[in-house]
Design a protein around this motif. Structure first.
Motif, short mmCIF file in Angstrom:
data_model
loop_
_atom_site.label_atom_id
_atom_site.label_comp_id
_atom_site.label_asym_id
_atom_site.label_seq_id
_atom_site.Cartn_x
_atom_site.Cartn_y
_atom_site.Cartn_z
N PHE A 73 0.80 -1.21 0.00
CA PHE A 73 0.00 0.00 0.00
C PHE A 73 0.84 1.27 0.00
O PHE A 73 0.30 2.37 -0.09
N GLY A 74 2.17 1.12 0.08
CA GLY A 74 3.04 2.28 0.06
C GLY A 74 2.92 3.14 1.30
O GLY A 74 2.99 4.38 1.22
N LEU A 75 2.77 2.48 2.46
CA LEU A 75 2.56 3.20 3.71
C LEU A 75 3.54 2.73 4.78
O LEU A 75 4.25 1.74 4.59
N SER A 76 3.53 3.43 5.89
CA SER A 76 4.23 2.93 7.06
C SER A 76 3.40 1.80 7.66
O SER A 76 2.26 1.55 7.25
N ARG A 77 3.96 1.11 8.65
CA ARG A 77 3.25 -0.01 9.24
C ARG A 77 2.12 0.43 10.18
O ARG A 77 1.22 -0.35 10.47
N THR A 78 2.14 1.68 10.63
CA THR A 78 1.14 2.12 11.61
C THR A 78 -0.29 2.04 11.08
O THR A 78 -1.16 1.45 11.74
N PRO A 79 -0.62 2.63 9.90
CA PRO A 79 -2.00 2.51 9.41
C PRO A 79 -2.39 1.07 9.08
O PRO A 79 -3.56 0.69 9.23
N VAL A 80 -1.42 0.27 8.64
CA VAL A 80 -1.70 -1.14 8.37
C VAL A 80 -2.05 -1.85 9.68
O VAL A 80 -3.01 -2.63 9.75
N ARG A 81 -1.28 -1.55 10.74
CA ARG A 81 -1.56 -2.15 12.04
C ARG A 81 -2.95 -1.76 12.54
O ARG A 81 -3.67 -2.57 13.10
N GLN A 82 -3.33 -0.50 12.31
CA GLN A 82 -4.67 -0.04 12.73
C GLN A 82 -5.76 -0.80 11.98
O GLN A 82 -6.77 -1.19 12.57
N ALA A 83 -5.54 -1.03 10.68
CA ALA A 83 -6.53 -1.78 9.90
C ALA A 83 -6.63 -3.22 10.39
O ALA A 83 -7.73 -3.78 10.51
N LEU A 84 -5.49 -3.84 10.70
CA LEU A 84 -5.50 -5.22 11.19
C LEU A 84 -6.16 -5.33 12.55
O LEU A 84 -6.85 -6.31 12.84
N GLN A 85 -5.99 -4.32 13.38
CA GLN A 85 -6.65 -4.33 14.69
C GLN A 85 -8.16 -4.25 14.54
O GLN A 85 -8.91 -4.88 15.31
N ARG A 86 -8.65 -3.49 13.56
CA ARG A 86 -10.09 -3.44 13.30
C ARG A 86 -10.59 -4.80 12.84
O ARG A 86 -11.67 -5.25 13.23
N LEU A 87 -9.83 -5.47 11.98
CA LEU A 87 -10.22 -6.80 11.53
C LEU A 87 -10.26 -7.79 12.69
O LEU A 87 -11.12 -8.67 12.74
N ALA A 88 -9.33 -7.62 13.64
CA ALA A 88 -9.32 -8.49 14.82
C ALA A 88 -10.55 -8.23 15.69
O ALA A 88 -11.15 -9.17 16.22
N THR A 89 -10.95 -6.97 15.81
CA THR A 89 -12.15 -6.63 16.57
C THR A 89 -13.38 -7.27 15.93
O THR A 89 -14.30 -7.72 16.63
N ASP A 90 -13.40 -7.35 14.60
CA ASP A 90 -14.51 -7.98 13.88
C ASP A 90 -14.45 -9.50 13.94
O ASP A 90 -15.39 -10.17 13.49
#
Length: 239
Positions: free
Chosen positions: A58-75
């Motif tokens: 995605f051409g990003l740092s790991r922080t926004p990716v980590r945030q997205a993965l945490q939302r998936l974990a919540t789901d």
């Protein structure tokens, strides 16, 4: 465990500008992309997702990716464990049945929790979905699952906009994407043209209910079509 590879199958593709400019890609967009890949089994259960590889994609740092993965974990779509990493989860038969049961019960509540009329934009979107479904049925040959799935998702989002209760809307959203994975597997065995026809009926019934703001009917239509789909699934398993 399977490691995630490739990105050929996905939901709405991020634009070239979004991919080129990391600041334009939000954690929500990453979350939606990954959620779609899990739903379509591009990432099947057991797949391990790498923060660093996704950040590179995605051409990003790991922080926004980590945030997205945490939302998936919540789901409940992935599990995050120290020493193991991020793994796509699965539902067993009992959990699938429970999720669909809850979807039916919650759908019936749509008209009882501060429902709200759709905006002109949403009504136009519903008409567009209706037209696309009719066009899909008018084609000869096989039914494209990816296109059918996209229309189902758009319709789901429209109906969810009727719900005034944020809590109910969030619960329905989570359960929808939990059961999505099972739905995609079943579609590979079902009569796709018949399923698209059933979907067209639901869209048309919902349109008629929304034209007169009969929100209770909208919820019962949704519940009844989920129930009938489950009956078709059960009949197919018995053959």
């Amino acid at each position: 465990m399977q490691q995630a590879r490739g990105t050929k199958k996905r939901g709405r593709k991020l634009s070239a500008d979004e991919m080129a400019n990391g600041r334009a890609v939000s954690p929500t967009q990453i979350y939606e992309q990954l959620r779609q890949r899990i739903a379509t089994r591009t990432y099947p259960p057991g797949t391990r997702l790498s923060e660093s590889e996704l950040a590179t994609e995605f051409g990003l740092s790991r922080t926004p990716v980590r945030q997205a993965l945490q939302r998936l974990a919540t789901d409940g779509l992935v599990s995050i464990k120290n020493g193991v990493g991020v793994t796509v989860t699965d539902l067993d038969r009992t959990e699938i049945d429970q999720a669909y049961y809850l979807r039916c019960q919650l759908a019936a509540m749509i008209g009882h929790t501060n429902p709200r009329p759709l905006s002109h934009k949403d009504l136009a979107e519903l008409k567009a979905v209706h037209l696309r479904v009719k066009t899909l049925l008018g084609r000869r040959g096989g039914m494209p699952l990816a296109e059918f799935s996209e229309l189902c998702e758009r319709f789901h989002n429209i109906v969810n906009n009727v719900i005034g209760s944020r809590m109910l809307r969030d619960f329905i959203e989570i359960l929808y994407h939990q059961t999505d994975r099972f739905w995609f597997g079943w579609m590979n065995e079902a009569d796709m043209r018949a399923e698209v026809t059933h979907f067209l009926h639901e869209v048309e019934e919902t349109q008629r209910a929304l034209e007169i703001n009969d929100f209770e009917a909208v919820g019962y239509i949704r519940r009844n079509h989920i129930t009938m789909m489950l009956a078709r699934m059960a009949a197919l398993r018995e053959t």
